[in-house]
Design an enzyme around this catalytic site. Structure first.
Site, PDB file in Angstrom:
ATOM      1  NE  ARG A  64      -1.775  -2.104   2.849  1.00 50.98           N
ATOM      2  CZ  ARG A  64      -1.860  -3.375   2.467  1.00 50.98           C
ATOM      3  NH1 ARG A  64      -2.858  -3.761   1.744  1.00 50.98           N
ATOM      4  NH2 ARG A  64      -0.956  -4.258   2.821  1.00 50.98           N
ATOM      5  CB  THR A  65       3.417   2.589   2.295  1.00 52.78           C
ATOM      6  OG1 THR A  65       2.640   2.208   3.427  1.00 52.78           O
ATOM      7  CG2 THR A  65       4.038   3.949   2.558  1.00 52.78           C
ATOM      8  CE  LYS A  94      26.921  -3.408  -7.270  1.00 56.36           C
ATOM      9  NZ  LYS A  94      27.291  -2.424  -8.303  1.00 56.36           N
ATOM     10  NE  ARG A 115       7.258   0.862   4.923  1.00 51.07           N
ATOM     11  CZ  ARG A 115       6.036   0.354   4.888  1.00 51.07           C
ATOM     12  NH1 ARG A 115       5.860  -0.911   4.573  1.00 51.07           N
ATOM     13  NH2 ARG A 115       4.991   1.093   5.181  1.00 51.07           N
ATOM     14  CG  HIS A 143       3.866   4.299   8.661  1.00 48.80           C
ATOM     15  ND1 HIS A 143       3.952   5.145   7.567  1.00 48.80           N
ATOM     16  CD2 HIS A 143       3.448   3.101   8.188  1.00 48.80           C
ATOM     17  CE1 HIS A 143       3.594   4.455   6.487  1.00 48.80           C
ATOM     18  NE2 HIS A 143       3.282   3.221   6.829  1.00 48.80           N
TER      19      HIS A 143
HETATM   20  C1  NCD Z   1       1.855  -0.787   8.263  1.00 41.69           C
HETATM   21  C2  NCD Z   1       3.345  -0.606   8.406  1.00 41.69           C
HETATM   22  O1  NCD Z   1       4.090  -0.853   7.450  1.00 41.69           O
HETATM   23  O2  NCD Z   1       3.749  -0.209   9.482  1.00 41.69           O
HETATM   24  N1  NCD Z   1       1.453  -1.004   6.937  1.00 41.69           N
HETATM   25  C3  NCD Z   1       1.204   0.084   6.157  1.00 41.69           C
HETATM   26  O3  NCD Z   1       2.067   0.887   5.898  1.00 41.69           O
HETATM   27  N2  NCD Z   1      -0.064   0.258   5.742  1.00 41.69           N
HETATM   28  C4  NCD Z   1       1.278  -1.765   9.202  1.00 41.69           C
HETATM   29  C5  NCD Z   1       1.844  -3.150   9.226  1.00 41.69           C
HETATM   30  O4  NCD Z   1       2.726  -3.508   8.452  1.00 41.69           O
HETATM   31  O5  NCD Z   1       1.342  -3.922  10.053  1.00 41.69           O
END
Ligand code: NCD
Length: 316
Positions: A64-65, A94, A115, A143
């Site tokens: 999703r993100t 590397k 991320r 997040h």
């Molecule tokens: C979340 C995350 O990555 O922290 N997912 C997301 O970004 N929608 C929640 C999760 O992974 O449980």
């Protein structure tokens, strides 16, 4: 933008933590998010960020993100360098340092979404970068864009934030979305219930912060204690990747399952949210219930990220 919307004042800024957002600068973000929703529904998108480039660097799995940042950028007329599934084929494998990867990508891109599994990595990237860094999850830390879309969803679904009773359920210890959303909600007159097994309780510093603000707070391990009262049930996955002892994860993972029987005890006007992915915490039969807001929440993520991208790139 050629609208009467209030400026976001995010031009050139990093988005690392929800601590950057106060009640008064959240409202313009939400108003622009609504505006982006109208644009997408009417025209599919706009060329506000034409010829702008976003780099998406994901060192942890994401559906999703990453997809919503890509969709958001493309619906704004911009484009994306996606280093999402390909980290194992990039120079990171590397042994390249995070600052070097960031300093390279910023030669091509106007902003970088990151991320990474390590708490504080987004700050480390921001220290190295001249372009805005957007934190899309730093380990069990924060997040912020998820929490902003969560807050937008609550406001959009229920029409207000003050006066609500929000229960967070599941892995409150490692769940970064919970950490960020709790900090945002603490700015409103809300009641917060934290529902988890003992070992997955909210970190103490965060609990102390919430209590310090004088909010009504409840901690319990039982959904039944809160289900009849809550306006929002925010369900989370047990964060398998943060466990060193997988046997312990196996014991905890099935602790909560929101099913039709539980929903029968909930109010008619409440909503169920989940940042997703779910791995058994919500029975798919609940999806038909109009109170199940988690896929609407997903779509809001794209609109909200459109607003943030326009903001950091100086167009809103
Ligand atoms: C979340 C995350 O990555 O922290 N997912 C997301 O970004 N929608 C929640 C999760 O992974 O449980």
């Amino acid at each position: 933008m050629t609208t009467s919307l209030a400026p976001l004042n995010l031009a050139g800024q990093d988005i690392l933590s929800v601590r950057q957002f106060q009640r008064d600068n959240l409202e313009p973000v939400f108003a622009l998010t609504e505006h982006m929703r109208e644009i997408v529904r009417r025209d599919g998108g706009t060329d506000l960020l034409a010829r702008r480039v976003l780099a998406a660097l994901f060192f942890e799995p994401s559906t999703r993100t990453s997809a919503s940042f890509i969709a958001a950028m493309e619906r704004l007329g911009g484009s994306v360098i996606p280093i999402t599934q390909g980290v194992q084929f990039s120079s990171v494998s590397k042994g390249e340092s995070l600052p070097d990867t960031i300093r390279t990508l910023e030669q091509y891109a106007d902003a970088i979404v990151l991320r990474h599994p390590v708490i504080g990595s987004a700050q480390e990237a921001a220290d190295a970068a001249a372009v805005p860094i957007i934190n899309a999850g730093d380990g069990a830390g924060e997040h912020p864009t998820q929490a902003l879309l969560d807050l937008f969803t609550i406001r959009d679904e229920l029409g207000r934030l003050d006066g609500l009773h929000v229960a967070m359920v599941g892995d409150l210890r490692f769940g970064r979305t919970v950490h960020s959303l709790t900090q945002l909600l603490a700015q409103y007159q809300v009641k917060l219930s934290f529902v988890s097994p003992e070992i997955l309780r909210l970190p103490l510093d965060l609990m102390n912060e919430v209590r310090g603000r004088g909010l009504a707070v409840q901690e319990t391990y039982s959904v039944a204690d809160v289900i009849g009262e809550v306006d929002v049930l925010y369900v989370t996955r047990v964060q398998k990747e943060r466990f060193t002892d997988l046997a312990q994860y196996e014991e905890l993972k099935g602790f909560y399952v929101i099913d039709e029987a539980i929903m029968a005890a909930a109010r008619r006007d409440m909503i169920v949210m989940h940042p997703l992915p779910r791995v058994g915490e919500i029975d798919p039969r609940v999806d038909q219930d109009p109170r199940a807001a988690y896929f609407r929440q997903v779509q809001n993520g794209m609109f909200l990220r459109m607003a943030l991208l326009a903001g950091v790139m100086g167009k809103a």
